[in-house]
Design a protein around this motif. Structure first.
Motif, PDB file in Angstrom:
ATOM      1  N   HIS A 279       4.586  -6.105   9.354  1.00  0.00           N
ATOM      2  CA  HIS A 279       3.544  -5.382   8.614  1.00  0.00           C
ATOM      3  C   HIS A 279       3.910  -3.915   8.415  1.00  0.00           C
ATOM      4  O   HIS A 279       3.465  -3.282   7.451  1.00  0.00           O
ATOM      5  CB  HIS A 279       2.208  -5.455   9.357  1.00  0.00           C
ATOM      6  CG  HIS A 279       1.650  -6.830   9.477  1.00  0.00           C
ATOM      7  ND1 HIS A 279       0.675  -7.322   8.640  1.00  0.00           N
ATOM      8  CD2 HIS A 279       1.938  -7.836  10.346  1.00  0.00           C
ATOM      9  CE1 HIS A 279       0.377  -8.564   8.991  1.00  0.00           C
ATOM     10  NE2 HIS A 279       1.131  -8.896  10.023  1.00  0.00           N
ATOM     11  N   TYR A 280       4.698  -3.345   9.322  1.00  0.00           N
ATOM     12  CA  TYR A 280       4.900  -1.905   9.328  1.00  0.00           C
ATOM     13  C   TYR A 280       6.293  -1.459   8.894  1.00  0.00           C
ATOM     14  O   TYR A 280       6.587  -0.267   8.881  1.00  0.00           O
ATOM     15  CB  TYR A 280       4.585  -1.357  10.726  1.00  0.00           C
ATOM     16  CG  TYR A 280       3.146  -1.591  11.106  1.00  0.00           C
ATOM     17  CD1 TYR A 280       2.129  -0.867  10.486  1.00  0.00           C
ATOM     18  CD2 TYR A 280       2.799  -2.556  12.032  1.00  0.00           C
ATOM     19  CE1 TYR A 280       0.797  -1.098  10.802  1.00  0.00           C
ATOM     20  CE2 TYR A 280       1.474  -2.797  12.354  1.00  0.00           C
ATOM     21  CZ  TYR A 280       0.471  -2.064  11.740  1.00  0.00           C
ATOM     22  OH  TYR A 280      -0.841  -2.298  12.051  1.00  0.00           O
ATOM     23  N   TYR A 282       9.210  -0.805   6.052  1.00  0.00           N
ATOM     24  CA  TYR A 282       9.108  -0.325   4.668  1.00  0.00           C
ATOM     25  C   TYR A 282      10.304  -0.825   3.868  1.00  0.00           C
ATOM     26  O   TYR A 282      11.443  -0.551   4.229  1.00  0.00           O
ATOM     27  CB  TYR A 282       9.047   1.196   4.605  1.00  0.00           C
ATOM     28  CG  TYR A 282       8.928   1.692   3.175  1.00  0.00           C
ATOM     29  CD1 TYR A 282       7.703   1.648   2.520  1.00  0.00           C
ATOM     30  CD2 TYR A 282      10.050   2.142   2.481  1.00  0.00           C
ATOM     31  CE1 TYR A 282       7.605   2.069   1.197  1.00  0.00           C
ATOM     32  CE2 TYR A 282       9.954   2.557   1.169  1.00  0.00           C
ATOM     33  CZ  TYR A 282       8.727   2.513   0.525  1.00  0.00           C
ATOM     34  OH  TYR A 282       8.623   2.908  -0.779  1.00  0.00           O
ATOM     35  N   ALA A 284       6.899  -3.412   3.277  1.00  0.00           N
ATOM     36  CA  ALA A 284       6.329  -4.474   4.115  1.00  0.00           C
ATOM     37  C   ALA A 284       7.118  -5.754   3.884  1.00  0.00           C
ATOM     38  O   ALA A 284       7.424  -6.124   2.750  1.00  0.00           O
ATOM     39  CB  ALA A 284       4.859  -4.675   3.765  1.00  0.00           C
TER      40      ALA A 284
END
Length: 334
Positions: A279-280, A282, A284
């Motif tokens: 989720h975190y 970059y 996602a």
């Protein structure tokens, strides 16, 4: 520290009566239970759990073997088992195997010596025969994230082949043909099945790539970095990557960012597990969802049923992963 003799004297009953109350014997009168309970509270007496276990043959403990408790994947597994344990008035005892055969063996032996009522085993290094032997000894033993034919009715497993196939096929549907695979170098069925799924998706879509497109390394972020660096040194065109897990994907992403390669515009990537990390990152991370919480819940309930000799209906023991689409994959411009 108060003893059982002190409790018996305070309650005005025999030591045998105190023992029956402590061990929840149905032959104990309500008045005796009330007197003994009051005496224990007044004296601050706590029953010896080991002695109680010898009488009842139960410790109200579920043993769990995992690879490494510091890994969030295993943390979620343990948290789920612990939740089920508390709902059934039990506690959890945890052992770490660190993906090493002797350490896995030692941890299982320790859980058995601690008289755990049920065992949930995540083992990747012990043989099928050894785990089958443990299962024959411990009726409440359940294996998670592995399939062993001889004890198939107590194995909770995931279709790793289908997960990797879904990831690779999704990239192909987005127009990618030059798809690399960052694979685990561990000789376990998860690694083998995920590589097979990747290769099968390529074959089914008429894509043939050289072995150079597969880079194997340790299944962690450092391994992902090393594998990505290895791929970038080769004279091959790559537009997308299927990674063994989210950690290897994270390592690969770090290298890709450092090289100034745009993601997903110039290079797409898919992970596997769908842990919190995905989720975190970059961007996602698009990844394959591994339903470990659901599988752990199923394993805990199955282990408790087996321990208590309860009727077990036909259960779903084999789980199919699903694709979670986020922002790390782009269509190929044609």
């Amino acid at each position: 520290m108060s003893t059982i003799k002190d409790v018996a004297k305070e309650a005005g009953v025999s030591i045998a009566t105190v023992s029956r109350v402590v061990n929840n014997s149905p032959k104990t009168s309500k008045s005796a239970i009330a007197a003994v309970t009051q005496a224990m509270q007044k004296l601050g007496y706590r029953p010896n759990e080991s002695a109680r276990a010898l009488v009842s043959q139960k410790t109200n403990t579920i043993g769990v073997l995992v690879g490494d408790v510091s890994d969030p994947f295993f943390g979620l597994l343990i948290k789920t088992v612990d939740k089920i344990a508390h709902e059934h008035g039990k506690h959890t005892l945890i052992g770490n195997g660190y993906h090493h055969p002797q350490k896995e063996r030692d941890a299982i032996e320790l859980l058995i010596k601690n008289r755990c009522d049920a065992l949930i085993i995540h083992s990747k290094r012990l043989t099928d025969e050894e785990l089958t032997s443990y299962a024959q000894e411990i009726k409440g033993l359940v294996v998670i994230n592995r399939y062993i034919e001889a004890i198939a009715d107590r194995c909770i497993s995931l279709d790793n082949y289908t997960g990797a196939y879904l990831a690779t096929d999704y990239l192909i549907q987005q127009g990618h043909k030059d798809i690399a695979c960052i694979a685990s170098n561990h000789t376990i069925e998860d690694a083998k099945d995920r590589k097979k799924g990747y290769l099968a998706a390529l074959k089914d879509n008429g894509i043939s790539l050289s072995n150079e497109y597969i880079a194997c390394n340790d299944p962690d972020a450092d391994g992902g970095m090393a594998a990505m660096n290895s791929l970038l040194t080769l004279s091959i065109n790559i537009t997308a990557i299927v990674a063994y897990n989210d950690y290897m994907a994270a390592g690969a992403l770090a290298v890709i960012h450092d090289k100034g390669i745009a993601i997903p515009e110039a290079l797409s990537i898919i992970g596997f597990d769908d842990g919190l990390l995905a989720h975190y990152l970059y961007p996602a991370l698009t990844t394959v969802h591994y339903p470990i919480a659901l599988m752990a819940e199923k394993a805990a309930l199955l282990a408790l049923k087996r321990t208590n000799d309860l009727y077990i209906e036909t259960e779903q023991l084999h789980f199919i992963p699903s694709l979670v689409i986020r922002n790390s994959v782009a269509k190929v411009n044609t």
